[in-house]
Scaffold this motif. Structure first.
Motif, PDB file in Angstrom:
ATOM      1  N   PHE A  33     -53.624  41.767  61.058  1.00 47.71           N
ATOM      2  CA  PHE A  33     -54.600  41.056  61.570  1.00 47.71           C
ATOM      3  C   PHE A  33     -54.829  39.569  60.874  1.00 47.71           C
ATOM      4  O   PHE A  33     -55.381  38.641  61.371  1.00 47.71           O
ATOM      5  N   GLY A  34     -54.784  39.605  59.680  1.00 44.19           N
ATOM      6  CA  GLY A  34     -54.917  38.244  58.745  1.00 44.19           C
ATOM      7  C   GLY A  34     -54.272  37.399  59.399  1.00 44.19           C
ATOM      8  O   GLY A  34     -54.637  36.026  59.468  1.00 44.19           O
ATOM      9  N   SER A  35     -52.803  37.612  59.444  1.00 40.17           N
ATOM     10  CA  SER A  35     -51.736  36.557  59.911  1.00 40.17           C
ATOM     11  C   SER A  35     -51.988  35.979  61.221  1.00 40.17           C
ATOM     12  O   SER A  35     -52.315  34.704  61.470  1.00 40.17           O
ATOM     13  N   THR A  36     -52.611  37.196  62.021  1.00 42.64           N
ATOM     14  CA  THR A  36     -53.091  36.480  63.469  1.00 42.64           C
ATOM     15  C   THR A  36     -54.444  35.642  63.319  1.00 42.64           C
ATOM     16  O   THR A  36     -54.208  34.518  64.070  1.00 42.64           O
ATOM     17  N   ALA A  37     -55.298  36.122  62.497  1.00 41.72           N
ATOM     18  CA  ALA A  37     -56.516  35.253  62.337  1.00 41.72           C
ATOM     19  C   ALA A  37     -56.334  33.971  61.766  1.00 41.72           C
ATOM     20  O   ALA A  37     -56.840  32.954  62.307  1.00 41.72           O
ATOM     21  N   ALA A  38     -55.172  33.870  60.896  1.00 43.43           N
ATOM     22  CA  ALA A  38     -54.847  32.435  60.414  1.00 43.43           C
ATOM     23  C   ALA A  38     -54.256  31.504  61.528  1.00 43.43           C
ATOM     24  O   ALA A  38     -54.496  30.464  61.340  1.00 43.43           O
ATOM     25  N   GLY A  39     -53.463  32.194  62.393  1.00 44.54           N
ATOM     26  CA  GLY A  39     -52.961  31.443  63.371  1.00 44.54           C
ATOM     27  C   GLY A  39     -53.894  30.770  64.275  1.00 44.54           C
ATOM     28  O   GLY A  39     -54.036  29.810  64.764  1.00 44.54           O
ATOM     29  N   VAL A  40     -55.097  31.857  64.600  1.00 50.35           N
ATOM     30  CA  VAL A  40     -56.203  31.121  65.470  1.00 50.35           C
ATOM     31  C   VAL A  40     -56.984  30.191  64.691  1.00 50.35           C
ATOM     32  O   VAL A  40     -57.414  29.231  65.429  1.00 50.35           O
ATOM     33  N   GLY A  41     -57.195  30.560  63.535  1.00 56.35           N
ATOM     34  CA  GLY A  41     -57.844  29.468  62.830  1.00 56.35           C
ATOM     35  C   GLY A  41     -57.089  27.962  62.703  1.00 56.35           C
ATOM     36  O   GLY A  41     -57.616  26.886  62.816  1.00 56.35           O
ATOM     37  N   THR A  42     -55.760  27.911  62.661  1.00 54.89           N
ATOM     38  CA  THR A  42     -54.947  26.691  62.608  1.00 54.89           C
ATOM     39  C   THR A  42     -55.126  26.053  64.112  1.00 54.89           C
ATOM     40  O   THR A  42     -55.387  24.959  64.040  1.00 54.89           O
ATOM     41  N   LEU A  43     -55.101  26.855  65.098  1.00 58.67           N
ATOM     42  CA  LEU A  43     -55.239  26.294  66.255  1.00 58.67           C
ATOM     43  C   LEU A  43     -56.384  25.446  66.491  1.00 58.67           C
ATOM     44  O   LEU A  43     -56.640  24.556  67.172  1.00 58.67           O
ATOM     45  N   ALA A  44     -57.509  26.389  66.129  1.00 59.08           N
ATOM     46  CA  ALA A  44     -58.780  25.883  66.280  1.00 59.08           C
ATOM     47  C   ALA A  44     -59.148  24.325  65.510  1.00 59.08           C
ATOM     48  O   ALA A  44     -59.616  23.569  66.104  1.00 59.08           O
ATOM     49  N   THR A  45     -58.321  24.474  64.259  1.00 57.74           N
ATOM     50  CA  THR A  45     -58.576  23.234  63.532  1.00 57.74           C
ATOM     51  C   THR A  45     -57.973  21.924  64.225  1.00 57.74           C
ATOM     52  O   THR A  45     -58.162  21.060  64.200  1.00 57.74           O
ATOM     53  N   VAL A  46     -56.642  22.434  64.747  1.00 58.54           N
ATOM     54  CA  VAL A  46     -55.825  21.209  65.557  1.00 58.54           C
ATOM     55  C   VAL A  46     -56.804  20.921  66.703  1.00 58.54           C
ATOM     56  O   VAL A  46     -56.640  19.486  67.120  1.00 58.54           O
ATOM     57  N   LEU A  47     -57.225  21.902  67.545  1.00 61.58           N
ATOM     58  CA  LEU A  47     -58.054  21.369  68.611  1.00 61.58           C
ATOM     59  C   LEU A  47     -59.723  20.930  68.419  1.00 61.58           C
ATOM     60  O   LEU A  47     -60.075  20.612  69.430  1.00 61.58           O
ATOM     61  N   LEU A  48     -59.903  20.878  67.104  1.00 61.89           N
ATOM     62  CA  LEU A  48     -61.447  20.457  67.017  1.00 61.89           C
ATOM     63  C   LEU A  48     -61.924  19.161  67.487  1.00 61.89           C
ATOM     64  O   LEU A  48     -62.675  19.037  68.267  1.00 61.89           O
ATOM     65  N   PRO A  49     -61.192  18.334  67.006  1.00 61.91           N
ATOM     66  CA  PRO A  49     -61.330  16.706  67.518  1.00 61.91           C
ATOM     67  C   PRO A  49     -61.191  16.647  68.984  1.00 61.91           C
ATOM     68  O   PRO A  49     -61.956  16.076  69.655  1.00 61.91           O
ATOM     69  N   VAL A  50     -60.260  17.272  69.849  1.00 57.83           N
ATOM     70  CA  VAL A  50     -60.260  17.228  71.092  1.00 57.83           C
ATOM     71  C   VAL A  50     -61.238  17.784  71.863  1.00 57.83           C
ATOM     72  O   VAL A  50     -61.922  17.252  72.574  1.00 57.83           O
ATOM     73  N   ALA A  51     -61.798  19.092  71.209  1.00 56.09           N
ATOM     74  CA  ALA A  51     -62.773  19.724  71.882  1.00 56.09           C
ATOM     75  C   ALA A  51     -64.346  18.799  71.604  1.00 56.09           C
ATOM     76  O   ALA A  51     -64.969  18.726  72.488  1.00 56.09           O
ATOM     77  N   LEU A  52     -64.258  18.204  70.450  1.00 57.22           N
ATOM     78  CA  LEU A  52     -65.591  17.314  70.251  1.00 57.22           C
ATOM     79  C   LEU A  52     -65.521  16.132  71.136  1.00 57.22           C
ATOM     80  O   LEU A  52     -66.483  15.624  71.612  1.00 57.22           O
ATOM     81  N   MET A  53     -64.417  15.549  71.338  1.00 57.03           N
ATOM     82  CA  MET A  53     -64.286  14.288  72.224  1.00 57.03           C
ATOM     83  C   MET A  53     -64.517  14.929  73.619  1.00 57.03           C
ATOM     84  O   MET A  53     -65.239  14.196  74.448  1.00 57.03           O
ATOM     85  N   ILE A  54     -64.071  15.760  74.194  1.00 51.36           N
ATOM     86  CA  ILE A  54     -64.330  16.397  75.541  1.00 51.36           C
ATOM     87  C   ILE A  54     -66.049  16.581  75.720  1.00 51.36           C
ATOM     88  O   ILE A  54     -66.244  16.309  76.678  1.00 51.36           O
TER      89      ILE A  54
END
Length: 120
Positions: A33-54
């Motif tokens: 579960f920890g490795s899955t949550a870390a992957g989701v956190g990485t994805l959310a970090t990468v998509l953060l500026p895109v989401a803010l600009m959208i």
């Protein structure tokens, strides 16, 4: 039944049926579960500026000019601000994934700022 609860109970049941000790089953589940949550956190970090600009673009279309929502999203959705926020979030989310604690991140950041005043 909630999907997370189903997965948790299913994992415990499979471990019990397989004859694994309960402590090993729980350790295996939390590690996975920890490795899955870390992957989701990485994805959310990468998509953060895109989401803010959208969000800024949507606020420009739908929010009335001068409202608090539009003012905040106009600021947060500016490309430089969105990227700065992503870098700050990434220092903690990606640094934590690399087993770097907050003190080490702060030390690294401050040592770089002291070496070269022009880069900070």
């Amino acid at each position: 039944m909630h999907p997370f609860l189903s997965l948790t109970l299913g994992s415990l049941a499979v471990g019990a049926i397989a004859g694994l000790p309960m402590a090993d089953t729980i350790t295996s589940f939390t590690t996975g579960f920890g490795s899955t949550a870390a992957g989701v956190g990485t994805l959310a970090t990468v998509l953060l500026p895109v989401a803010l600009m959208i969000d800024k673009a949507l606020a420009d279309i739908f929010a009335a000019e001068g409202t608090a929502v539009r003012t905040v999203l106009d600021f947060l959705g500016a490309p430089l601000v969105a990227l700065l926020l992503a870098v700050i979030v990434a220092m903690f989310t990606l640094g934590g994934g690399a087993a770097t604690d907050r003190k080490a991140i702060a030390k690294s950041w401050s040592s770089r700022c002291h070496r070269s005043r022009t880069s900070c």
